[in-house]
Design an enzyme around this catalytic site. Sequence first.
Site, PDB file in Angstrom:
ATOM      1  N   HIS A   1      19.914  -7.372   3.626  1.00 40.17           N
ATOM      2  CA  HIS A   1      19.262  -8.647   3.935  1.00 40.17           C
ATOM      3  C   HIS A   1      18.453  -9.120   2.724  1.00 40.17           C
ATOM      4  CE1 HIS A   1      15.319  -6.788   4.555  1.00 40.17           C
ATOM      5  NE2 HIS A   1      15.842  -5.936   5.424  1.00 40.17           N
TER       6      HIS A   1
ATOM      7  N   HIS B   1      16.412  -6.600   0.522  1.00 42.47           N
ATOM      8  CA  HIS B   1      17.205  -5.793  -0.425  1.00 42.47           C
ATOM      9  C   HIS B   1      17.663  -6.657  -1.594  1.00 42.47           C
ATOM     10  CE1 HIS B   1      18.076  -4.046   3.668  1.00 42.47           C
ATOM     11  NE2 HIS B   1      17.419  -3.086   3.073  1.00 42.47           N
TER      12      HIS B   1
ATOM     13  N   CYS C   1       9.131  10.840  12.951  1.00 38.11           N
ATOM     14  CA  CYS C   1       9.597   9.469  13.176  1.00 38.11           C
ATOM     15  C   CYS C   1      11.003   9.375  12.607  1.00 38.11           C
ATOM     16  CB  CYS C   1       8.691   8.447  12.498  1.00 38.11           C
ATOM     17  SG  CYS C   1       9.453   6.794  12.510  1.00 38.11           S
TER      18      CYS C   1
ATOM     19  N   CYS D   1      11.377   6.594   9.815  1.00 42.45           N
ATOM     20  CA  CYS D   1      10.870   6.962   8.484  1.00 42.45           C
ATOM     21  C   CYS D   1      11.543   8.217   7.940  1.00 42.45           C
ATOM     22  CB  CYS D   1       9.376   7.240   8.502  1.00 42.45           C
ATOM     23  SG  CYS D   1       8.369   5.868   9.011  1.00 42.45           S
TER      24      CYS D   1
ATOM     25  N   CYS E   1       4.187   5.787  15.415  1.00 41.82           N
ATOM     26  CA  CYS E   1       4.405   5.734  13.959  1.00 41.82           C
ATOM     27  C   CYS E   1       3.716   4.495  13.371  1.00 41.82           C
ATOM     28  CB  CYS E   1       5.908   5.671  13.677  1.00 41.82           C
ATOM     29  SG  CYS E   1       6.249   5.101  11.999  1.00 41.82           S
TER      30      CYS E   1
ATOM     31  N   HIS F   1       6.652   1.951  12.007  1.00 45.21           N
ATOM     32  CA  HIS F   1       7.598   1.340  12.941  1.00 45.21           C
ATOM     33  C   HIS F   1       6.987   0.971  14.291  1.00 45.21           C
ATOM     34  CE1 HIS F   1      10.305   3.222  10.016  1.00 45.21           C
ATOM     35  NE2 HIS F   1      11.109   2.248  10.330  1.00 45.21           N
TER      36      HIS F   1
ATOM     37  N   LYS G   1       7.213  -8.803   8.889  1.00 41.35           N
ATOM     38  CA  LYS G   1       8.084  -8.196   7.873  1.00 41.35           C
ATOM     39  C   LYS G   1       9.547  -8.388   8.266  1.00 41.35           C
ATOM     40  CE  LYS G   1       9.639  -4.087   5.557  1.00 41.35           C
ATOM     41  NZ  LYS G   1      10.072  -2.711   5.729  1.00 41.35           N
TER      42      LYS G   1
ATOM     43  N   LYS H   1      15.575  -4.897   9.365  1.00 44.05           N
ATOM     44  CA  LYS H   1      16.776  -4.795  10.189  1.00 44.05           C
ATOM     45  C   LYS H   1      16.427  -4.327  11.594  1.00 44.05           C
ATOM     46  CE  LYS H   1      17.724  -1.333   6.695  1.00 44.05           C
ATOM     47  NZ  LYS H   1      18.539  -0.912   5.607  1.00 44.05           N
TER      48      LYS H   1
HETATM   49  O1  ME8 Z   1      13.781   2.978   2.092  1.00 46.76           O
HETATM   50  N1  ME8 Z   1      10.668  -7.409   1.739  1.00 46.76           N
HETATM   51  O2  ME8 Z   1      15.971   2.229   2.076  1.00 46.76           O
HETATM   52  P1  ME8 Z   1      15.859   0.822   2.833  1.00 46.76           P
HETATM   53  C1  ME8 Z   1      10.867  -6.951   0.507  1.00 46.76           C
HETATM   54  N2  ME8 Z   1      16.814   4.602   1.397  1.00 46.76           N
HETATM   55  N3  ME8 Z   1      11.680  -5.909   0.214  1.00 46.76           N
HETATM   56  C2  ME8 Z   1      12.308  -5.310   1.227  1.00 46.76           C
HETATM   57  C3  ME8 Z   1      12.134  -5.740   2.566  1.00 46.76           C
HETATM   58  C4  ME8 Z   1      11.274  -6.859   2.806  1.00 46.76           C
HETATM   59  N4  ME8 Z   1      11.070  -7.378   4.010  1.00 46.76           N
HETATM   60  N5  ME8 Z   1      12.898  -4.961   3.353  1.00 46.76           N
HETATM   61  C5  ME8 Z   1      13.530  -4.065   2.537  1.00 46.76           C
HETATM   62  C6  ME8 Z   1      14.972   3.134   1.841  1.00 46.76           C
HETATM   63  N6  ME8 Z   1      13.179  -4.284   1.250  1.00 46.76           N
HETATM   64  C7  ME8 Z   1      15.434   4.390   1.160  1.00 46.76           C
HETATM   65  C8  ME8 Z   1      15.157   4.258  -0.317  1.00 46.76           C
HETATM   66  S1  ME8 Z   1      15.165   5.240  -2.819  1.00 46.76           S
HETATM   67  C9  ME8 Z   1      15.342   6.752  -3.487  1.00 46.76           C
HETATM   68  C10 ME8 Z   1      15.483   5.495  -1.119  1.00 46.76           C
HETATM   69  C11 ME8 Z   1      13.685  -3.547   0.077  1.00 46.76           C
HETATM   70  O3  ME8 Z   1      17.265   0.390   3.088  1.00 46.76           O
HETATM   71  C12 ME8 Z   1      12.552  -2.924  -0.717  1.00 46.76           C
HETATM   72  O4  ME8 Z   1      13.023  -2.644  -2.012  1.00 46.76           O
HETATM   73  O5  ME8 Z   1      14.925   0.915   3.977  1.00 46.76           O
HETATM   74  C13 ME8 Z   1      12.315  -1.637   0.037  1.00 46.76           C
HETATM   75  O6  ME8 Z   1      11.562  -0.685  -0.693  1.00 46.76           O
HETATM   76  C14 ME8 Z   1      13.741  -1.209   0.286  1.00 46.76           C
HETATM   77  O7  ME8 Z   1      14.453  -2.452   0.520  1.00 46.76           O
HETATM   78  C15 ME8 Z   1      13.908  -0.270   1.454  1.00 46.76           C
HETATM   79  O8  ME8 Z   1      15.279  -0.147   1.715  1.00 46.76           O
END
Ligand code: ME8
Length: 527
Positions: free
Chosen positions: A18, A21, A126, A129, A143, A146, A296, A299
């Site tokens: 989304h 990301h 959790c 997380c 949590c 979440h 926020k 997903k």
């Molecule tokens: O945490 N606003 O993956 P994830 C801004 N797999 N950035 C956002 C956002 C939002 N509302 N939502 C997501 C993970 N992001 C782990 C990471 S790294 C070794 C492992 C972005 O799919 C932002 O970069 O939950 C956030 O840190 C990341 O997506 C979390 O992606």
Amino acid sequence: MTPYYLTAPIYYVNAKPHLGHAYTTIVADAMTRFALLMGRDAMFITGTDEHGDKIVKAAEKAGTSVEELTDRVSGEFRALWPELRARPARFVRTTSPEHKAVVRAFLQKIYDAGDIYFGEYGGYYCYGCERFYTEKELEKGVCPQHLTPTEYISEKNYFFRMSKYQERLKKHILDNPDFIRPARYRAEALALLEGEVLDDLCISRPKTRLSWGIDLPFDSEYVCYVWFDALLAYFTALEGPGSELFNRFWPQAEHLVAKDILKPHAVFWPTMLMAAGLPFYRHLNVHGYWLSRSTKMSKSIGNVVSPLETALQYGLDAFRYFLLREMQFGSDADFSEEALIARFNADLANDLGNLFSRVLSMTEKFCSGQVPAPGPDRDMEREVKGLAQDSLVNFQNFFGRVQFSLALEKLWELVRALNKYVDKAAPWALARAGDKETLGTVLYTLLECMRKIALHLWPVMPDKSVQMLTQLGCDCTVFAHEDAAAIRGILPAESEGFGTLDTGRKVAGVSNLFPRIDVKSAVGPCA
Ligand code: ME8
């Protein structure tokens, strides 16, 4: 040529990409393009995080096998980035054999060094997380991230002696003020390290509870904890410690994440690096959240914006510009189509687009569409050039310090000043009076400043930047071919001298870069 290695997160494959990301990946791409323009051997990487409970649960919910889910969603992430003009040098999947080998070698190394032990642990787990919380960390029993119930789990596991490295890490953060930036996240990281002793990190899950993970090399009854596995993707992209690529790029590593994953990057990861006897990364760059109606975007909440649909609706480069301009790096920002349209019309259509359209059509009309030769500068030109220099130096400094919004604001001071200069210098009056020399000076000054603006915008708006340069009669072959060797290092000199634009070159008579969006007719995909 100093290397530059930037990592975007490797994203979970439990749902489609989304806007959140897309933001991080676009920023990573813009930072890498900027580093290249500033003379670095630059690359960024990303990938997908595919192990753990969360992914197993998502596959169950989707009624599919975990392999099918990870292949499909990982493919969606991988395919999206080029559509948004983001070009990761490597895309790491944590289920790949290369990554598994890196994780197992790392685990074995710190196990042999005595930093992993076997013990019993009970905590509040959790699944969102993928981590345990202590009772104290829970908020009203749920949590804190979440706001969902946790599950109390007690079991035998392997632990990493994280607490052993707490003081050294604290000292490093205190001694290096921009190790974690912006400052508010440095303060948050320090708060995690001050006061109490850190709990050691539980780094395994018994296969009886979870088998979807990487086997521990020293106990096949257990798989590796997903965060311990995920952070090591930053090594996999460099072919693991000891490789030529690793030795060259790792000492210059920077990470880019949002605040949700501050702790794993600010605490788990540097202590893991210390345990392995490897250098720290240079910077942890932390941004805030994109919100949708003040919540926020996530997903699990389901209030997400599709990046591709929005980019297609408003133009990819306008979308990239909006993301970098609207969010103050570090703070949260609200995404709305109204805000995007307002920014588009004010900054891109009115200020930048209008400047190009006016100056190019005057060059067409008064100079047969050719870059005129300049005469001597007057006070007016000296003033404009002084301002241009300040604005470009500011842009470069702020951009390099991840203050993208401020950098663009500084560049727009120049765009607006040039529009005023057009009004004040009145080329039409000079043409009418037959003052060809001054007319040449004015149009040349404008065209040359516009060329510099277009170049500085390449990290943010790669396609529009090339379009602008082409309209100005510049040879853009190196950009069209994304020829890194030819592009590398061209920016620093641009804030110093004037006069690179060749006179006599044919420019475009009509520009039309950013046609104004009519608010009434804009029906968005993400309302
Ligand atoms: O945490 N606003 O993956 P994830 C801004 N797999 N950035 C956002 C956002 C939002 N509302 N939502 C997501 C993970 N992001 C782990 C990471 S790294 C070794 C492992 C972005 O799919 C932002 O970069 O939950 C956030 O840190 C990341 O997506 C979390 O992606």
